[in-house]
Design an enzyme around this catalytic site. Structure first.
Site, PDB file in Angstrom:
ATOM      1  N   CYS A 336      31.688  37.155  42.284  1.00  0.00           N
ATOM      2  CA  CYS A 336      31.701  36.290  43.219  1.00  0.00           C
ATOM      3  C   CYS A 336      30.000  35.927  43.911  1.00  0.00           C
ATOM      4  O   CYS A 336      29.599  35.014  44.362  1.00  0.00           O
ATOM      5  CB  CYS A 336      32.552  36.382  44.403  1.00  0.00           C
ATOM      6  SG  CYS A 336      32.769  38.098  44.850  1.00  0.00           S
ATOM      7  N   ARG A 365      34.971  49.124  37.719  1.00  0.00           N
ATOM      8  CA  ARG A 365      35.449  49.757  39.199  1.00  0.00           C
ATOM      9  C   ARG A 365      35.963  51.035  38.974  1.00  0.00           C
ATOM     10  O   ARG A 365      36.159  51.400  37.686  1.00  0.00           O
ATOM     11  CB  ARG A 365      36.678  48.827  39.293  1.00  0.00           C
ATOM     12  CG  ARG A 365      36.453  47.376  39.599  1.00  0.00           C
ATOM     13  CD  ARG A 365      37.771  46.566  39.935  1.00  0.00           C
ATOM     14  NE  ARG A 365      37.388  45.124  40.103  1.00  0.00           N
ATOM     15  CZ  ARG A 365      38.455  44.013  40.249  1.00  0.00           C
ATOM     16  NH1 ARG A 365      39.496  44.509  40.255  1.00  0.00           N
ATOM     17  NH2 ARG A 365      37.839  43.040  40.503  1.00  0.00           N
ATOM     18  N   GLN A 383      36.492  40.121  32.862  1.00  0.00           N
ATOM     19  CA  GLN A 383      37.308  38.824  33.694  1.00  0.00           C
ATOM     20  C   GLN A 383      37.032  37.617  33.184  1.00  0.00           C
ATOM     21  O   GLN A 383      35.804  37.044  33.100  1.00  0.00           O
ATOM     22  CB  GLN A 383      37.173  39.061  35.329  1.00  0.00           C
ATOM     23  CG  GLN A 383      37.935  40.232  35.600  1.00  0.00           C
ATOM     24  CD  GLN A 383      37.890  40.190  37.275  1.00  0.00           C
ATOM     25  OE1 GLN A 383      36.895  40.334  38.032  1.00  0.00           O
ATOM     26  NE2 GLN A 383      38.822  40.490  37.975  1.00  0.00           N
ATOM     27  N   ASP A 385      36.659  35.035  35.039  1.00  0.00           N
ATOM     28  CA  ASP A 385      36.338  34.659  36.488  1.00  0.00           C
ATOM     29  C   ASP A 385      35.939  33.532  36.650  1.00  0.00           C
ATOM     30  O   ASP A 385      34.933  33.096  36.252  1.00  0.00           O
ATOM     31  CB  ASP A 385      35.475  35.841  37.001  1.00  0.00           C
ATOM     32  CG  ASP A 385      35.793  36.148  38.428  1.00  0.00           C
ATOM     33  OD1 ASP A 385      36.569  35.659  38.838  1.00  0.00           O
ATOM     34  OD2 ASP A 385      34.966  37.142  39.014  1.00  0.00           O
ATOM     35  N   HIS A 387      34.893  30.753  40.149  1.00  0.00           N
ATOM     36  CA  HIS A 387      34.884  30.279  41.850  1.00  0.00           C
ATOM     37  C   HIS A 387      34.445  28.891  41.983  1.00  0.00           C
ATOM     38  O   HIS A 387      33.578  28.297  41.336  1.00  0.00           O
ATOM     39  CB  HIS A 387      33.672  31.325  42.483  1.00  0.00           C
ATOM     40  CG  HIS A 387      33.874  32.779  42.072  1.00  0.00           C
ATOM     41  ND1 HIS A 387      33.735  33.365  41.214  1.00  0.00           N
ATOM     42  CD2 HIS A 387      34.651  33.394  43.057  1.00  0.00           C
ATOM     43  CE1 HIS A 387      33.916  34.590  41.323  1.00  0.00           C
ATOM     44  NE2 HIS A 387      34.680  34.652  42.607  1.00  0.00           N
ATOM     45  N   LYS A 466      46.406  35.413  48.680  1.00  0.00           N
ATOM     46  CA  LYS A 466      46.250  35.014  47.006  1.00  0.00           C
ATOM     47  C   LYS A 466      47.614  34.614  46.712  1.00  0.00           C
ATOM     48  O   LYS A 466      48.465  35.149  47.103  1.00  0.00           O
ATOM     49  CB  LYS A 466      45.725  36.152  46.420  1.00  0.00           C
ATOM     50  CG  LYS A 466      46.435  37.606  46.505  1.00  0.00           C
ATOM     51  CD  LYS A 466      45.475  38.743  45.460  1.00  0.00           C
ATOM     52  CE  LYS A 466      46.436  39.992  45.698  1.00  0.00           C
ATOM     53  NZ  LYS A 466      45.882  40.945  44.811  1.00  0.00           N
ATOM     54  N   HIS A 512      38.524  31.847  44.658  1.00  0.00           N
ATOM     55  CA  HIS A 512      38.498  32.998  43.377  1.00  0.00           C
ATOM     56  C   HIS A 512      39.602  32.902  42.517  1.00  0.00           C
ATOM     57  O   HIS A 512      40.740  32.791  42.883  1.00  0.00           O
ATOM     58  CB  HIS A 512      38.157  34.414  44.096  1.00  0.00           C
ATOM     59  CG  HIS A 512      37.604  34.528  45.101  1.00  0.00           C
ATOM     60  ND1 HIS A 512      36.329  35.335  45.000  1.00  0.00           N
ATOM     61  CD2 HIS A 512      37.344  33.938  46.495  1.00  0.00           C
ATOM     62  CE1 HIS A 512      35.694  35.505  46.331  1.00  0.00           C
ATOM     63  NE2 HIS A 512      36.347  34.677  47.185  1.00  0.00           N
TER      64      HIS A 512
END
Length: 646
Positions: A336, A365, A383, A385, A387, A466, A512
């Site tokens: 992000c 992670r 991911q 991912d 945004h 979320k 997100h």
């Protein structure tokens, strides 16, 4: 009604008088209208043991063994029986904790050596003896300090440590035979209530989940109200074991792990890398057609940025850090920050919004070694991912568009789903007002589409609530993959803005979201969902040409070349092996089609495809076979994917 009687109200509203001091079990037996097998009860809404005596008027409701709460009580009680059996067989064992969990229970023990399969069989046999003896299960209460002394005398240091963390001045115990366990309860009245159980496996587990603490031995088991339920579950476990992605990943030569590289780091073999490439190509096309922009951010970002975002204070334990030229950097666990900096790189107008940035971003992670699990829990993963930065008034539409995206994609893979909304956790940033606005936006989007959901209190991300999408696979298991997070806080921290229609600066909202989630995790779920038999569009090898003798090798090679030119992923097996052996190997590799080529096929200049389900097809040309595969790919992906995806 005289003073020696009490008035009992049942859950259906019926009332009946009983002698004062009667047990709950006797009340339920006298007032029972169904064949329910009760394991506990509620008195005025509070769960109690069946042996509890009732002294005043009350509302009494039975808890049956086939209810969710009843099954948990049954399994927790079975865990106590298991611990009792372990102590009888291994007197030196120290007991830790033993809760009921989804589909079963476990208990942790500190022992001199790991338990073996033979040990589990002995423990099971001893448990059956305890159950057959119908030992009474009795509740006791004791002052906390007295309880600490009691367990100190027993040498049970883990119980002592638990007690020292309690604040209540009084604690409860349950005893059966000579075995005493610290427990809130309730429990079954006697051990004979357990009708069907099985010990499943043994594993290592750190005390309280902390890798700095002692490694304990955890025995997993399960229990059901009857043998039919147990049999069904054991059959499910057997099927799940067949589908285990770690085993199939090795058998199908998709991926591996290596201690030389490090735990939680995936090595993709050619077939696994090809599946991943197909998934990523599919994703890029799907995002581009929905108005997303592809972006790429760096892996290392200065630690100051992670402090600004709140990750350093709220997520640091999951991150890796390094130093370059005396400057601290954080290895990104999320994508992000880079996306916000792209947004902030120039002035934005309301006419530019919404802006949708998409990145197949590789993140790292710090997961504890004890929770790593094949592809499902790794330390490095990619991911899908994205945004989305939008005006507040665009929020509902954008959330609903993401929901539609998730539903459409999951339908292609054959997943059903459930949805949950996770709210503000204790460790979080942002104002209550922003959290309420974000939560209301997620709820409004789901309710606007008529989608049911559950609320998970305190399970949100530290920066916003979320929507979690739980996939249901072929075995009806739930998997967390897609998520949609609504964030008013990070745009504030990074001073993101746009020029509104009024000419003034305004703050955008950020969503997100991931669709598949971690590619590694999703691939692991797919392997188990399909049992390794991928649909044609996703299979790394769509067909294998198998020669009968060396006489067909030249023609088979030409067939493979022609099919590859048409976009078919085909291999040639021209080894000097028996035909049956080569066919069997192709079946074990779960290849969708086998093309057996003998003298007849050479003479006719065609192929006779054989599906992996055993269906034999008629002679056809390579061109017609490619058309057949193209149609199959299109049909299974709702027209999205054909042969030429790669």
């Amino acid at each position: 009604m005289n003073s020696q009687e009490i008035q009992v109200t049942f859950s259906d509203g019926r009332q009946q008088a009983f002698p004062r001091g009667i047990s709950v079990q006797e009340i339920l037996k006298a007032g029972q209208k169904s064949k329910a097998n009760f394991v506990a009860a509620r008195i005025d809404g509070q769960m109690v043991d069946l042996v509890r005596r009732v002294e005043t008027d009350a509302v009494v409701e039975g808890i049956s063994s086939d209810s969710g709460e009843g099954l948990e009580i049954l399994r927790h009680s079975t865990a106590h029986i298991m611990a009792q059996a372990v102590k009888m067989l291994f007197p030196e064992a120290k007991v830790a904790i033993g809760p009921a969990i989804e589909n079963g229970f476990y208990y942790d023990f500190d022992v001199d050596r790991p338990f073996t399969q033979e040990d589990l069989e002995r423990i099971e046999a001893k448990m059956k003896e305890i159950i057959a003896a119908r030992q009474a299960v009795q509740r006791r209460e004791m002052a906390r300090e007295e309880a600490i002394r009691f367990f100190q005398e027993q040498g049970e240091q883990y119980k002592v440590e638990l007690l020292e963390s309690f604040e209540d001045p009084t604690v409860s115990f349950y005893q059966q035979g000579d075995f005493v366990d610290l427990c809130r309860g309730p429990h079954i009245p006697d051990t004979g209530f357990v009708k069907a159980f099985k010990l499943i496996s043994v594993a290592g587990a750190y005390w309280r989940g902390d890798e700095h603490n002692a490694m304990l031995q955890r025995i997993y088991g399960t229990a059901f109200p009857d043998r039919d339920g147990l049999k069904k579950y054991l059959n499910f476990l057997a099927e799940a074991q067949k589908r285990d992605h770690r085993r199939l990943g090795k058998e199908l030569d998709l991926f591996s792990f290596s201690d030389e590289i490090g735990a939680g780091m995936v090595i993709y073999h050619p077939k696994g890398a090809l599946i991943r490439h197909i998934l990523e190509t599919f994703e890029k096309k799907e995002h581009l057609r929905r108005g997303y922009h592809l972006v790429v951010g760096p892996t290392l970002l200065k630690t100051d940025l992670w402090k600004r975002s709140g990750h350093f204070d709220n997520y640091r334990e999951n991150m890796y850090f390094t130093e370059i030229d005396e400057q601290s950097y954080g290895v990104k666990p999320m994508n992000c920050l880079s996306h916000m900096l792209i947004y902030r790189s120039k002035i934005r107008s309301y006419r530019d919004l919404p802006l949708r940035y998409f990145e197949l971003g590789t993140v790292h992670r710090h997961e504890k070694s004890g929770v790593l699990h094949g592809l499902l829990r790794v330390r490095q993963f990619t991911q899908d991912d994205a945004h989305i930065l939008c005006m507040p008034e665009q929020l509902n539409r954008e959330i609903q568009n993401i929901i539609d995206f998730v539903i459409e994609v999951m339908g292609i893979f054959g997943f059903e789903y459930e949805m949950e909304i996770s709210t503000r956790p204790q460790k979080s940033i942002g104002t209550d007002e922003d959290w309420d606005r974000a939560t209301d936006a997620l709820i409004g989007a789901l309710e606007g589409k008529g989608i049911p959901y559950e609320i998970c209190q305190g399970e949100g991300a530290f920066y916003g609530p979320k929507i979690d999408v739980k996939l249901k696979d072929a075995l009806d298991r739930r998997w967390q993959c897609a998520t949609i997070q609504c964030d008013f806080t990070l745009p504030e921290r990074f001073d993101l803005s746009y020029i509104g229609v009024d000419g003034n600066r305004h703050r955008p909202v950020m969503l997100h979201r991931v669709i598949l989630g971690a590619i590694e995790r999703f691939l692991g779920v797919l392997i188990e969902h399909y049992a390794g038999a991928f649909p044609v569009w996703l299979a790394p090898v769509q067909a294998v040409a198998v020669t009968v003798t060396d006489a067909q090798v030249e023609f088979a090679g030409k067939v493979c070349d022609a099919l590859r030119d048409l976009g078919v992923r085909v291999d040639l097996d021209d080894r000097n092996e028996k035909l049956g052996y080569k066919i069997r190997e192709a079946q074990l590799q779960k290849v969708p089609y086998m093309l057996v080529i003998g003298d007849r096929e050479v003479a006719a200049e065609g192929i006779c495809p054989r599906r992996r389900d055993g269906v034999q097809m008629e002679l056809m040309s390579a061109q017609d076979f490619a058309v057949l595969l193209e149609k199959e790919c299109r049909e299974s992906t709702k027209g999205r994917v054909g042969l030429n995806i790669i």
